[in-house]
Scaffold this motif. Structure first.
Motif, short mmCIF file in Angstrom:
data_model
loop_
_atom_site.label_atom_id
_atom_site.label_comp_id
_atom_site.label_asym_id
_atom_site.label_seq_id
_atom_site.Cartn_x
_atom_site.Cartn_y
_atom_site.Cartn_z
N TYR A 14 -9.88 -2.76 -0.95
CA TYR A 14 -10.39 -1.46 -0.51
C TYR A 14 -11.71 -1.54 0.26
N MET A 15 -12.60 -2.41 -0.11
CA MET A 15 -13.86 -2.52 0.63
C MET A 15 -13.62 -3.08 2.04
N THR A 16 -12.71 -4.04 2.15
CA THR A 16 -12.36 -4.58 3.47
C THR A 16 -11.70 -3.52 4.33
N MET A 17 -10.82 -2.73 3.72
CA MET A 17 -10.19 -1.63 4.47
C MET A 17 -11.26 -0.76 5.11
N LYS A 18 -12.20 -0.33 4.27
CA LYS A 18 -13.25 0.57 4.75
C LYS A 18 -14.10 -0.10 5.84
N GLU A 19 -14.42 -1.39 5.64
CA GLU A 19 -15.21 -2.13 6.63
C GLU A 19 -14.49 -2.24 7.97
N THR A 20 -13.15 -2.24 7.94
CA THR A 20 -12.39 -2.33 9.19
C THR A 20 -12.08 -0.96 9.79
N GLY A 21 -12.62 0.10 9.15
CA GLY A 21 -12.52 1.43 9.73
C GLY A 21 -11.39 2.30 9.22
N TYR A 22 -10.75 1.89 8.13
CA TYR A 22 -9.62 2.67 7.61
C TYR A 22 -9.73 2.87 6.11
N VAL A 23 -9.24 4.00 5.66
CA VAL A 23 -9.04 4.24 4.24
C VAL A 23 -7.56 4.56 4.07
N TRP A 24 -7.03 4.32 2.90
CA TRP A 24 -5.60 4.49 2.65
C TRP A 24 -5.38 5.37 1.41
N PRO A 25 -5.54 6.68 1.52
CA PRO A 25 -5.32 7.53 0.35
C PRO A 25 -3.85 7.53 -0.07
N ILE A 26 -3.64 7.72 -1.34
CA ILE A 26 -2.28 7.86 -1.85
C ILE A 26 -1.82 9.28 -1.52
N VAL A 27 -0.66 9.37 -0.87
CA VAL A 27 -0.11 10.68 -0.52
C VAL A 27 1.11 11.02 -1.37
N ASP A 28 1.63 10.04 -2.09
CA ASP A 28 2.76 10.28 -2.98
C ASP A 28 2.73 9.26 -4.11
N LEU A 29 2.98 9.73 -5.32
CA LEU A 29 3.02 8.87 -6.50
C LEU A 29 4.21 9.29 -7.33
N GLN A 30 5.08 8.35 -7.62
CA GLN A 30 6.24 8.60 -8.47
C GLN A 30 6.24 7.58 -9.60
N LEU A 31 6.33 8.06 -10.84
CA LEU A 31 6.44 7.17 -11.99
C LEU A 31 7.53 7.68 -12.91
N ARG A 32 8.35 6.77 -13.37
CA ARG A 32 9.38 7.09 -14.36
C ARG A 32 9.05 6.29 -15.61
N TYR A 33 8.86 7.02 -16.69
CA TYR A 33 8.52 6.40 -17.96
C TYR A 33 9.81 6.11 -18.72
#
Length: 138
Positions: free
Chosen positions: A45-64
């Motif tokens: 994540y720190m490298t992502m930000k240093e390269t000018g991008y962030v990657w938010p989660i837009v979808d999360l699916q979990l089956r328990y």
């Protein structure tokens, strides 16, 4: 293509009144596996930000499937399954000893320009290069 596995022990502070891991903590478990996977290619994540991008989660699916319990050793795997237009990662949480599946799911993350906050409609070249995918320049 890109995969990582981590082993964790369910700590006391993660259990609820039923003496099982509270469902919300699974997000933490898969996050640990996701970070280990991205670290393999030097794109944490720190490298992502240093390269000018962030990657938010837009979808999360979990089956328990089955509950994790206090002091249970679990194995959490993360596998990148899509990368051209978004980052889709599949997860599996299993008992470390028996391999019995406890939960499974996926996340989808979209690249966003860190300055303009505009969503990118294709994965940034820096991410694809980290994956070892050759980018043709125009």
């Amino acid at each position: 293509m890109l995969r990582a596995e981590v082993e964790l022990t369910v700590p006391f502070h993660d259990i609820d009144l039923l003496n099982i891991a509270w469902h919300g903590h699974y997000c933490k478990y898969i996050e640990i596996a996701r970070c280990a996977m991205l670290d393999k290619i030097g794109y944490g994540y720190m490298t992502m930000k240093e390269t000018g991008y962030v990657w938010p989660i837009v979808d999360l699916q979990l089956r328990y499937v089955r509950p994790a319990q206090f002091e249970q050793r679990i194995r959490v795997s993360a596998e990148l399954v899509e990368w051209e237009y978004r980052m889709k990662i599949k997860y599996r949480v299993a008992d470390a000893e028996t391999g019995e599946v406890l939960a499974k799911g996926h996340t989808i993350q979209a690249a966003v320009d860190a300055v303009s906050r505009e969503m990118c409609f294709a994965s940034p070249a820096v991410f694809l290069e980290k994956l070892g995918i050759k980018i043709d320049s125009p």
